[in-house]
Design an enzyme around this catalytic site. Structure first.
Site, PDB file in Angstrom:
ATOM      1  N   HIS B  39       0.826  -1.208   0.000  1.00 47.90           N
ATOM      2  CA  HIS B  39       0.000   0.000   0.000  1.00 47.90           C
ATOM      3  C   HIS B  39       0.861   1.260   0.000  1.00 47.90           C
ATOM      4  O   HIS B  39       0.576   2.227  -0.695  1.00 47.90           O
ATOM      5  CB  HIS B  39      -0.936   0.013   1.218  1.00 47.90           C
ATOM      6  CG  HIS B  39      -2.263  -0.590   0.935  1.00 47.90           C
ATOM      7  ND1 HIS B  39      -2.450  -1.947   0.869  1.00 47.90           N
ATOM      8  CD2 HIS B  39      -3.463  -0.033   0.667  1.00 47.90           C
ATOM      9  CE1 HIS B  39      -3.720  -2.194   0.590  1.00 47.90           C
ATOM     10  NE2 HIS B  39      -4.359  -1.052   0.460  1.00 47.90           N
ATOM     11  N   LYS B 104     -10.686  -7.509   7.327  1.00 47.98           N
ATOM     12  CA  LYS B 104     -11.472  -7.777   8.539  1.00 47.98           C
ATOM     13  C   LYS B 104     -11.153  -6.691   9.552  1.00 47.98           C
ATOM     14  O   LYS B 104     -10.047  -6.155   9.560  1.00 47.98           O
ATOM     15  CB  LYS B 104     -11.136  -9.159   9.108  1.00 47.98           C
ATOM     16  CG  LYS B 104      -9.714  -9.249   9.632  1.00 47.98           C
ATOM     17  CD  LYS B 104      -9.520 -10.435  10.536  1.00 47.98           C
ATOM     18  CE  LYS B 104      -8.074 -10.567  10.997  1.00 47.98           C
ATOM     19  NZ  LYS B 104      -7.835 -10.003  12.329  1.00 47.98           N
TER      20      LYS B 104
END
Lengths: 283, 187
Positions: B39, B104
């Protein structure tokens, strides 16, 4: 004096690691099945159903239950009348860990704290293992192992309370930790609580509390009652499986208590995700 | 209350705006894996105005660091990792066309706001169900940052990958709403 060879320890550690990665222990499985039966939320029930299915697939296809195969954590009891031949015990456990993680196609998850560089080539595959030694009477070697994932460690906390805060202070702290954690540690979880000792003793006790058979009664009746009280309080939070809302947030609460300093009340909360991968061998 | 959808990537604005928190979605098509380190690199490329290793428009990113595949398998165990570590990067990717994230755990307000403003969805997959989820992954190929090991960017071909809508394009949050339904307040 009894002798164990280094190579036998390496082999046993390797085998226990590979087996634990794909076989959810009976106690965790039983606790999940109970949670499935008792869950009121249809969404959470569906999640627990997936977890049970996952355990079945992992076992039959020998595939890791979770991609986070953890840092390797050991509690080792060494009998004083036992001699290790061929190398040190610490090296044997580390070598068994490396072999188990490599041959089991498990993930190497250790890295440098600052550069975040994976240490598999520098130190060894998923090394170093986290090992807690204890010297005991006799000539046996007892090894408890857990694959401890990052998600549930990240929400674990320790705090030194004032003695006046007492049991209610402990309940409040544990509720605060679990409430804030919410969906992050992969509920339904097991909560290990270390009470007393010093700052680090509380933390180690909270980790060791997770190795007890999930939901088995605490041998101390007062602690057993306290565990059940905390369990109820935590399940009232409504977090549910994977945090999607439900009645079954916590599968079990386990407490280990130690005498502490007259001035302090240390409390540590170590969280274990539903994939409670642990095992135990005696050599 | 909760609907079930079958969607194929890349996702359109029409796809994502019909989804509501709590809906179950089976995703098929191509998705890309990325964790913290990947990222950071993607955002650096955007800031420098350079080309990304995959097209962001309509893309779905999966926060996962799989176990190594055994010989003959496309991928090892592959469940979601905790998403908050990507919170500081996700809004920039969403602004540049990302339509879905799979992970999650909770997201911060900036991510939820970006999902609302630029129409993107945060999906939850079941954590700790890595063996089960890997069965929906038919192909996997490292397309960038191989040196990151489990954190490399992989292009995955998925079929009916099961996810639940956590944050939708209307500001709803399943974690907050689900919990409210089952929380027991003290007397």
């Amino acid at each position: 004096m009894r002798t164990i060879h280094y190579d036998d320890i390496v082999k046993s550690v390797k085998n226990m690691i590979m087996h634990t990665a794909t076989n959810l222990p009976e106690d965790a499985l039983k606790a999940l099945k109970k949670a499935y039966e008792e869950e009121k939320s249809p969404v959470a029930k569906k999640v627990i159903e997936q977890l049970l299915e996952n355990a079945e697939i992992a076992k039959t296809e020998k595939k890791p239950l979770c991609q986070d195969t953890g840092l390797a954590v050991f509690f080792v009891k060494v009998g004083q009348d036992l001699r290790i031949e061929g190398g040190t015990l610490k090296d044997a456990i580390n070598e068994g860990t490396e072999q188990g993680y490599k041959e089991g196609y498990l993930r190497a998850s250790t890295c440098d704290c600052f550069t975040r560089e994976n240490l598999k080539d520098k130190i060894g595959y998923n090394l170093p293992a986290i090992i807690h030694f204890d010297l005991v009477e006799g000539d046996k070697l007892e090894i408890e192992y857990a694959a401890k994932g990052g998600g549930s460690e990240n929400v674990s906390r320790a705090r030194v309370l004032a003695p006046a805060q007492g049991k209610q202070g402990i309940i409040n702290f544990v509720k605060e930790v679990i409430s804030e954690a919410g969906p992050n540690p992969c509920p339904p979880i097991i909560v290990g609580i270390g009470i007393g000792g010093t700052f680090e003793k509380a933390a180690i006790s909270s980790k060791h509390a997770l190795f007890r058979e999930a939901g088995s009664p605490n041998p101390d009746p007062e602690l057993d009652k306290f565990e059940k009280e905390i369990l109820q309080e935590l399940n009232n939070l409504g977090i549910g499986a994977m945090g999607m809302g439900g009645t079954q947030t916590v599968l079990a609460v386990h407490i280990e208590k130690n005498p502490c300093h007259i001035a302090s009340l240390p409390v540590s909360v170590n969280v274990q995700c539903h994939s409670s991968r642990h095992s135990h061998i005696e050599l | 209350m909760s609907n079930t959808y079958h969607l194929t990537t890349p996702l359109s604005e029409e796809d994502v705006t019909k989804l509501k928190a709590g809906d179950i979605v089976y995703l098929s098509g191509t998705i890309y894996t990325a964790r913290d380190a990947a990222h950071k690199r993607l955002v650096d490329l955007i800031e420098k105005g350079e080309e990304l290793p995959f097209p962001l428009e309509g893309a779905v990113v999966y926060f996962v660091g799989p176990t190594p595949p055994k010989p003959g398998e496309p991928i090892g165990s592959a469940g979601p990792t905790t998403s908050y570590r990507m919170d500081s990067y996700s809004p920039i990717l969403i602004k540049h066309g990302l339509k879905g994230m799979i992970g999650k755990g909770k997201r911060n307000q900036e991510v939820k706001d970006a999902c609302k403003e630029y129409k993107a969805i945060y999906f939850g997959a079941t954590g700790g169900a890595g063996a089960l989820l890997s069965k929906a992954i038919k192909k996997a190929e490292v397309i960038a940052y191989e040196e990151l090991g489990p954190e490399a960017i992989r292009k995955l071909e998925v079929e009916n990958f099961p996810v639940t809508v956590i944050n939708d394009t209307y500001g709803n949050d399943l974690y907050e709403e689900g919990r409210k339904l089952y929380e027991k307040k003290e007397d």
